[in-house]
Design a protein around this motif. Structure first.
Motif, short mmCIF file in Angstrom:
data_model
loop_
_atom_site.label_atom_id
_atom_site.label_comp_id
_atom_site.label_asym_id
_atom_site.label_seq_id
_atom_site.Cartn_x
_atom_site.Cartn_y
_atom_site.Cartn_z
N ARG A 1 45.03 36.04 45.90
CA ARG A 1 44.32 37.30 45.66
C ARG A 1 43.68 37.38 44.27
NH1 ARG A 1 48.52 38.11 48.56
NH2 ARG A 1 49.90 38.57 46.83
N TYR B 1 29.98 45.28 44.72
CA TYR B 1 31.16 45.54 43.90
C TYR B 1 31.21 46.99 43.44
CZ TYR B 1 31.55 40.47 43.62
OH TYR B 1 31.67 39.15 43.94
N ALA B 2 32.41 47.55 43.40
CA ALA B 2 32.58 48.85 42.74
C ALA B 2 32.19 48.66 41.27
CB ALA B 2 34.04 49.29 42.86
N GLU B 3 31.73 49.73 40.63
CA GLU B 3 31.17 49.60 39.28
C GLU B 3 32.15 48.92 38.31
OE1 GLU B 3 29.28 53.19 37.89
OE2 GLU B 3 29.13 52.37 35.85
N GLN B 4 33.46 49.32 38.38
CA GLN B 4 34.42 48.75 37.43
C GLN B 4 34.72 47.27 37.73
OE1 GLN B 4 35.09 50.99 39.73
NE2 GLN B 4 37.10 50.66 40.68
N ASP B 5 34.39 46.81 38.97
CA ASP B 5 34.63 45.41 39.33
C ASP B 5 33.41 44.52 39.08
OD1 ASP B 5 37.18 46.02 40.14
OD2 ASP B 5 36.65 46.25 42.27
N PHE B 6 32.28 45.16 38.73
CA PHE B 6 31.07 44.36 38.53
C PHE B 6 31.10 43.78 37.12
CE2 PHE B 6 26.17 44.14 38.75
CZ PHE B 6 26.24 42.87 39.30
N THR B 7 31.96 42.78 36.94
CA THR B 7 32.19 42.16 35.64
C THR B 7 30.96 41.39 35.17
OG1 THR B 7 33.01 40.15 36.72
CG2 THR B 7 34.65 41.84 36.18
N ARG C 1 30.46 38.29 37.14
CA ARG C 1 29.81 38.47 38.45
C ARG C 1 28.33 38.74 38.28
NH1 ARG C 1 35.08 41.56 41.02
NH2 ARG C 1 35.84 39.73 42.12
N LEU D 1 46.84 39.40 34.88
CA LEU D 1 45.97 40.03 35.89
C LEU D 1 46.77 40.59 37.05
CD1 LEU D 1 43.18 37.30 35.90
CD2 LEU D 1 42.90 39.63 35.07
N ARG E 1 40.57 36.93 42.36
CA ARG E 1 39.15 36.70 42.62
C ARG E 1 38.55 35.96 41.44
NH1 ARG E 1 37.95 39.77 47.24
NH2 ARG E 1 40.01 40.09 48.14
N LEU F 1 37.14 37.88 38.54
CA LEU F 1 38.05 38.53 37.61
C LEU F 1 38.70 37.54 36.64
CD1 LEU F 1 39.70 41.10 40.06
CD2 LEU F 1 37.77 41.43 38.48
#
Lengths: 255, 255
Positions: B188, A115-121, A124, B249, B190, B193
């Motif tokens: 879409r 995951y990109a850093e901002q998407d690594f919630t 996750r 979202l 995820r 998110l």
């Protein structure tokens, strides 16, 4: 004088499947992983001996894992390893073994790289929490963190991901004797007529197990006899006996 | 001064399924009766809470029947009621309840009327042996003798016959509150998110249960949110909350 070699009985390795998911019990989703697992384990010398389906309920999962892990050589679970609040498998399995739930460095690295850093919630990142001592099961189609702990393999519920995980763990499994199956179909053979001779055939061959399954084809019912065992010579002899039984009853045999 | 009426909590009726059969565990046959049963029970106000699959093994069947019959309101079994040696369900259920196995007069009459005298083999007559106190379940497509004893319904494994038996027993079942389900698909969207906002939605609505299921369509992954509960107004409100979450979202909602 030479000692007579006596072959040890074939080693039997038995497994159980625990399907975790409200979506199966509600009838929303058709379960298919059981059959996939059975067909995967057979050639490895492992028999699927029991399966259970439980809801997304921590107490039900914990209790089933404990019962199955102590009764069978291997346990496979499917479902509940995603990032949402209803994904509670890792927690329940840790509880079943009184184990802590730690962030697994390898799982964390794998997820972090994906995951990109901002998407690594946080949700996750939560997927990297595995029971202490777990071994990560990587797979080729997703970053879903399957894992093995003690004799339990924790797999994804999504069939495509589950199958990719099975490929990965095949070399980890120590099987025993492989059980083979033969199948002899007797068209228009009614089960009520083959029952007595088939029972005699089965009783005389205690190493094999025999099943009889009615089927419908070409406008009529027939019986399909299945024999299962670890010795191919015994199965070949059993096939001849079942075919002779069908012939004695005047039934055409379909191989 | 009038007393305020407080509605009692909805009555929950829970059932378990016990699938009996080597052919399922070996991977030979795809199990489909679970889903049929779940979809049959839902509208009657009965939730399928657990399922087990065991082999054609008297000890495994007996032990599972005992465990499930004491834990759930109803138990349904499928498989093992035919005339061949591997059909041992009636014997195992009698053993589970320490009940005798008698020839059931109505089952005997039904089978006797179906077969010509010379075709009424001992194996076929054996199918009339039911646990003491059993109630026969007739069905429109076969003479296979399903039965009910205590809180256990013993059904055929062949899906067509099993479904015919369910039609017969529908009026015998006393259900509770009916659980309804709604489903909102977010293409879409995820799971990683929606996890946090969905968890908040679920926590604020303890009467409902929420599930999230990834799905693949049109070349991308989406999340399907399912909410289940007995109160339609609560579900309608929950649908609005989940739709608002998807909108926040930036996800198109598919109803």
């Amino acid at each position: 004088m030479s000692a007579t070699a006596i072959a040890p009985p074939p080693r039997r390795v038995r497994a159980a499947l625990l399907v975790i998911g409200d979506e199966i019990l509600s009838g929303r989703t058709q379960e298919t992983n059981l059959r996939t697992l059975a067909q995967f384990l057979g050639p490895l010398g492992v028999s699927l001996a029991e399966a259970r389906v439980v809801a997304d309920d921590p107490v039900a999962i914990k209790s089933a894992v404990r019962a199955l892990a102590s009764a069978y050589d291997y346990v496979f679970t499917t479902g509940g390893i995603g990032p949402t609040h209803d994904d509670i498998t890792a927690d329940a399995i840790a509880a079943a073994f009184d184990a802590a739930l730690d962030e697994h460095p390898e799982a964390l690295a794998l997820l972090g790289a994906h995951y990109a850093e901002q998407d690594f919630t946080p949700a996750r990142r939560r997927m990297a929490r595995l029971p202490h001592g777990a071994r990560l099961i990587r797979n080729k189609v997703s970053t879903a963190p399957g894992f093995m702990v003690r004799n339990v393999f924790v797999l994804a519920g999504v069939p495509m991901v589950m199958r990719a995980m099975l490929e990965e763990i095949a070399p980890w499994i120590e099987g025993g004797a492989v059980t083979h199956a033969i199948e002899i179909r007797g068209p228009r053979a009614r089960e009520g007529l083959i029952a007595a001779p088939l029972e005699a055939i089965a009783k005389a061959r205690p190493n094999l197990s025999f099943g009889s399954y009615p089927y419908y084809a070409d406008g009529d019912f027939g019986a399909c006899v299945v024999a299962r065992g670890t010795d191919l010579a015994e199965l070949t002899e059993a096939r001849a006996a079942v075919e002779a039984m069908f012939r004695d009853l005047g039934v055409t045999i379909v191989v």
